[in-house]
Design an enzyme around this catalytic site. Structure first.
Site, PDB file in Angstrom:
ATOM      1  N   HIS A 437      -1.773  -7.413   4.650  1.00 28.45           N
ATOM      2  CA  HIS A 437      -1.206  -6.195   4.060  1.00 28.45           C
ATOM      3  C   HIS A 437      -0.801  -6.385   2.601  1.00 28.45           C
ATOM      4  O   HIS A 437       0.391  -6.345   2.280  1.00 28.45           O
ATOM      5  CB  HIS A 437       0.038  -5.765   4.869  1.00 28.45           C
ATOM      6  CG  HIS A 437      -0.197  -5.599   6.334  1.00 28.45           C
ATOM      7  ND1 HIS A 437       0.789  -5.764   7.282  1.00 28.45           N
ATOM      8  CD2 HIS A 437      -1.328  -5.270   7.019  1.00 28.45           C
ATOM      9  CE1 HIS A 437       0.284  -5.544   8.489  1.00 28.45           C
ATOM     10  NE2 HIS A 437      -0.997  -5.252   8.361  1.00 28.45           N
TER      11      HIS A 437
HETATM   12  C1  LIG Z   1      -7.933  -7.380   9.895  1.00 27.92           C
HETATM   13  C2  LIG Z   1      -6.968  -6.345   9.414  1.00 27.92           C
HETATM   14  C3  LIG Z   1      -6.215  -5.641  10.325  1.00 27.92           C
HETATM   15  C4  LIG Z   1      -5.318  -4.673   9.872  1.00 27.92           C
HETATM   16  N1  LIG Z   1      -4.640  -3.937  10.794  1.00 27.92           N
HETATM   17  C5  LIG Z   1      -3.831  -2.949  10.387  1.00 27.92           C
HETATM   18  C6  LIG Z   1      -3.192  -2.124  11.338  1.00 27.92           C
HETATM   19  O1  LIG Z   1      -3.380  -2.297  12.540  1.00 27.92           O
HETATM   20  N2  LIG Z   1      -2.366  -1.145  10.884  1.00 27.92           N
HETATM   21  C7  LIG Z   1      -2.128  -0.949   9.542  1.00 27.92           C
HETATM   22  O2  LIG Z   1      -1.307  -0.095   9.211  1.00 27.92           O
HETATM   23  N3  LIG Z   1      -2.748  -1.707   8.627  1.00 27.92           N
HETATM   24  C8  LIG Z   1      -3.610  -2.674   9.012  1.00 27.92           C
HETATM   25  N4  LIG Z   1      -4.283  -3.402   8.088  1.00 27.92           N
HETATM   26  C9  LIG Z   1      -4.074  -3.091   6.659  1.00 27.92           C
HETATM   27  C10 LIG Z   1      -4.637  -1.728   6.236  1.00 27.92           C
HETATM   28  O3  LIG Z   1      -5.921  -1.513   6.758  1.00 27.92           O
HETATM   29  C11 LIG Z   1      -4.636  -1.705   4.706  1.00 27.92           C
HETATM   30  O4  LIG Z   1      -3.305  -1.913   4.274  1.00 27.92           O
HETATM   31  C12 LIG Z   1      -5.135  -0.403   4.112  1.00 27.92           C
HETATM   32  O5  LIG Z   1      -6.421  -0.078   4.550  1.00 27.92           O
HETATM   33  C13 LIG Z   1      -5.118  -0.531   2.584  1.00 27.92           C
HETATM   34  O6  LIG Z   1      -5.517   0.696   2.022  1.00 27.92           O
HETATM   35  P1  LIG Z   1      -5.944   0.768   0.493  1.00 27.92           P
HETATM   36  O7  LIG Z   1      -6.373   2.156   0.223  1.00 27.92           O
HETATM   37  O8  LIG Z   1      -4.882   0.163  -0.337  1.00 27.92           O
HETATM   38  O9  LIG Z   1      -7.196  -0.235   0.348  1.00 27.92           O
HETATM   39  P2  LIG Z   1      -8.510  -0.396   1.214  1.00 27.92           P
HETATM   40  O10 LIG Z   1      -8.393   0.278   2.528  1.00 27.92           O
HETATM   41  O11 LIG Z   1      -8.811  -1.849   1.208  1.00 27.92           O
HETATM   42  O12 LIG Z   1      -9.614   0.389   0.381  1.00 27.92           O
HETATM   43  C14 LIG Z   1     -10.032   0.009  -0.900  1.00 27.92           C
HETATM   44  C15 LIG Z   1     -11.507   0.375  -1.057  1.00 27.92           C
HETATM   45  O13 LIG Z   1     -11.832   0.371  -2.438  1.00 27.92           O
HETATM   46  C16 LIG Z   1     -13.134  -0.176  -2.587  1.00 27.92           C
HETATM   47  N5  LIG Z   1     -13.264  -0.687  -3.959  1.00 27.92           N
HETATM   48  C17 LIG Z   1     -12.627  -1.753  -4.509  1.00 27.92           C
HETATM   49  N6  LIG Z   1     -12.980  -1.881  -5.801  1.00 27.92           N
HETATM   50  C18 LIG Z   1     -13.851  -0.878  -6.071  1.00 27.92           C
HETATM   51  C19 LIG Z   1     -14.555  -0.483  -7.241  1.00 27.92           C
HETATM   52  N7  LIG Z   1     -14.411  -1.145  -8.398  1.00 27.92           N
HETATM   53  N8  LIG Z   1     -15.373   0.605  -7.167  1.00 27.92           N
HETATM   54  C20 LIG Z   1     -15.526   1.291  -5.999  1.00 27.92           C
HETATM   55  N9  LIG Z   1     -14.878   0.956  -4.857  1.00 27.92           N
HETATM   56  C21 LIG Z   1     -14.040  -0.117  -4.902  1.00 27.92           C
HETATM   57  C22 LIG Z   1     -13.169  -1.286  -1.540  1.00 27.92           C
HETATM   58  O14 LIG Z   1     -14.484  -1.687  -1.258  1.00 27.92           O
HETATM   59  C23 LIG Z   1     -12.454  -0.618  -0.374  1.00 27.92           C
HETATM   60  O15 LIG Z   1     -13.371   0.061   0.453  1.00 27.92           O
HETATM   61  C24 LIG Z   1      -5.162  -4.410   8.486  1.00 27.92           C
HETATM   62  C25 LIG Z   1      -5.909  -5.140   7.573  1.00 27.92           C
HETATM   63  C26 LIG Z   1      -6.811  -6.092   8.022  1.00 27.92           C
HETATM   64  C27 LIG Z   1      -7.605  -6.867   7.031  1.00 27.92           C
END
Ligand SMILES: Cc1cc2nc3c(=O)[nH]c(=O)nc-3n(C[C@H](O)[C@H](O)[C@H](O)COP(=O)(O)OP(=O)(O)OC[C@H]3O[C@@H](n4cnc5c(N)ncnc54)[C@H](O)[C@@H]3O)c2cc1C
Ligand code: SF4
Length: 504
Positions: A437
């Site tokens: 996270h």
């Molecule tokens: C194994 C695992 C289990 C988890 N389980 C849980 C759970 O059960 N419950 C929970 O609440 N959280 C869980 N999490 C955490 C949760 O999924 C994340 O905190 C959340 O998805 C983060 O959201 P975000 O929008 O910050 O980033 P992300 O969901 O990581 O999305 C970012 C996206 O941006 C894209 N990206 C990056 N750079 C670029 C670029 N330059 N151009 C275009 N696209 C780009 C990436 O490819 C990615 O698809 C888990 C995480 C993992 C790894």
């Protein structure tokens, strides 16, 4: 329609009200909400689009296709901490464990009282939580699909007078097959790829997969668009360029990437990249007399929050044998013996509300350079959490318990649990350091001194540039963050819409 590399015949120029970068928990929600309000939206995602028809759910192919760096992303420090990230439509939600928690009240209290973010009351956020939870169908799953690890932990917890409850999950018709972290081949998990992204498309958003945003176009302190590359997934090499002209841009690349992207685009605020929090966790495995078959059931089924005041939460964590067996601290015959007992292995985890801190540095497009330092207080807490899980496993009838601590990798009795509690540990003693996270690296603040963005997610430096992912979360949460990130992204999307005015 979600366009992918095969659809790209040459360079692309796009024009939209809003360009959203990243299709994970933050970006997908922002894109859908703005498209639904009638704004023209372009959504860029570096990874590919995987559907039930195109992926196998097999761990290693999923890691290669859907994980960033094949799952090999780490923060530097002692110890280095593994932090898995998704790189695909849906971002990390596509490969997560579908556990859903709202932001705890005491955490919102800290945001208001210590950081001055007065808006974030329960009353203000409640409609956002409700909206998000409805969209992704958050509910408790029945014990039958939570799996035997959850049932064993419940048995031990009941014997010790602790409160073990089912977690809430975003799933519909989950059959408990247990491969959640490698993509749900049933489409039961209501991750962004099957909920918000298709909804955004339905409302007219144009989605580009295999499209990596490289830098922002900023003129006279105002956002004008994004320059991006269309990446061949076979070679990882840029095949074409893409330019998006936009009145507003929302960056949602995730906490380990957004800061580097902003720095590469010339932003200077000193909070960008600082304040990384990760919720360090540790897996505890138990060898049970009974057959467990821990791979059956959702991988994260139940939780215990009796130790929340100490900053510790205990949650499920079973994963596929190809991953879990490789993490056991044995070689040779002892490893063979353990592997042959795999059907008797149960697993559960401790996760902490961290005060340690890390930093994300500028790197090249697609790269990640970050540090994180687990501090003495946090490693002591993690050890305590591991000891609590071990105690519960022994109460449930475990024969042996395996820990992530170098000095005591195997506990043979409840007396060993006390020995573990008495042990002085240092951060480097955790031989299987992991976290899932990353948060806080562009935190919200009331001024450029305390934050990288304001309470609306807008940059203090560039007008109409917003951030809406885990990086804006200003503190560690102590619980899984996806619902917090999604609710904040919905709030930020509403503020972007206010700024743009009524669509034509
Ligand atoms: C194994 C695992 C289990 C988890 N389980 C849980 C759970 O059960 N419950 C929970 O609440 N959280 C869980 N999490 C955490 C949760 O999924 C994340 O905190 C959340 O998805 C983060 O959201 P975000 O929008 O910050 O980033 P992300 O969901 O990581 O999305 C970012 C996206 O941006 C894209 N990206 C990056 N750079 C670029 C670029 N330059 N151009 C275009 N696209 C780009 C990436 O490819 C990615 O698809 C888990 C995480 C993992 C790894
Ligand atoms: S247990 Fe299986 S069906 Fe249920 S969400 Fe996980 S992968 Fe999907």
């Amino acid at each position: 329609m979600i366009r992918q590399f095969g659809d790209y015949g040459g360079d692309i120029a796009e024009k939209a009200d809003v360009c959203v970068i990243g299709s994970g928990a933050g970006g997908a929600v922002a894109a859908k909400e703005l498209a639904q309000k009638g704004h023209s939206v372009v959504l860029l995602e570096e990874g590919g689009h995987h559907t039930r028809e195109t992926w196998s759910g097999k761990p290693f192919s999923a890691m290669v296709e859907m994980f960033r760096n094949g799952g090999g992303t780490f923060t530097l420090g002692i110890p280095a901490v593994s932090i898995t990230l998704g790189r695909c439509i849906g971002g990390t939600t596509t490969i997560n464990s579908l556990t859903c928690f709202r932001t705890p009240s005491r955490v919102l209290g800290t945001w208001r009282d210590e950081l001055g973010l007065a808006r974030f009351t329960e009353e203000y956020l409640d409609p956002y939580f409700q909206r998000v939870e409805n969209e992704i169908h958050v509910a408790e799953l029945p014990w039958e699909v939570l799996g035997n690890c959850a049932k064993i932990i419940k048995r031990g917890a009941d014997r010790l007078g602790l409160n073990c409850r089912p977690l809430k999950h975003n799933a519909v018709n989950c059959r408990g097959c247990g491969t959640c972290q490698f993509g749900c081949i049933d489409g039961a998990k209501q991750s962004m790829d099957v909920t918000y992204v298709p909804e955004a498309v339905k409302h007219g958003a144009r989605v580009y997969a295999h499209c990596r945003a490289d830098r922002l176009i900023v003129r006279s302190g105002r956002i004008e668009g994004v320059r991006a590359s269309l990446i061949d997934p076979e070679t990882g090499v840029r095949a074409h360029t893409m330019t998006v002209e936009a009145r507003a841009v929302i960056v949602a690349c995730g906490s380990l990437i957004t800061p580097s992207f902003l720095k590469r685009s010339g932003l200077k605020n000193k909070n960008i990249g600082r304040n990384l929090r990760i919720h360090p966790g540790a897996r505890v495995c138990a060898i049970m007399k009974e057959k467990v078959e821990g791979w059956k059931g959702v991988s994260q089924g139940a939780y215990i929050d009796d130790f929340e005041n100490e900053g510790i939460i205990l949650e499920g964590i079973f994963v596929h044998p190809s991953i879990l067996l490789g993490a056991f601290p044995f070689i040779g015959l002892p490893f063979k013996e353990l592997a042959s007992q795999y059907a008797h292995v149960a697993a559960f985890a401790a996760m902490i509300h961290d005060t340690g801190e890390g930093r994300v540095y500028r790197s090249g497009p697609g790269g990640i350079l970050s540090t994180y330092f687990i501090n003495r207080r946090d490693i002591e807490l993690l050890k305590k959490g591991v000891a609590y899980v071990a105690k519960i496993f022994f109460a449930a009838g475990a024969v042996r318990v395996l820990t992530a601590f170098r000095q005591m990798p195997v506990l043979d009795s409840p007396d060993d649990v006390q020995r573990l509690l008495d042990l002085k540990v240092r951060p480097g003693d955790n031989h299987e350091a992991m976290a899932f996270h990353p948060l806080g690296t562009c935190r919200m603040g009331v001024s450029p001194k305390s934050g990288a963005v304001d309470a609306n997610g807008e940059s203090f430096e560039v007008k109409n540039l917003f951030v809406a992912d885990g990086s804006v979360v200003p503190t560690s949460l102590g619980v899984n963050p996806q619902i917090t990130i999604m609710a904040l992204a919905n709030h930020i999307a509403d503020r972007v819409s206010d700024r743009l005015g009524r669509p034509a």
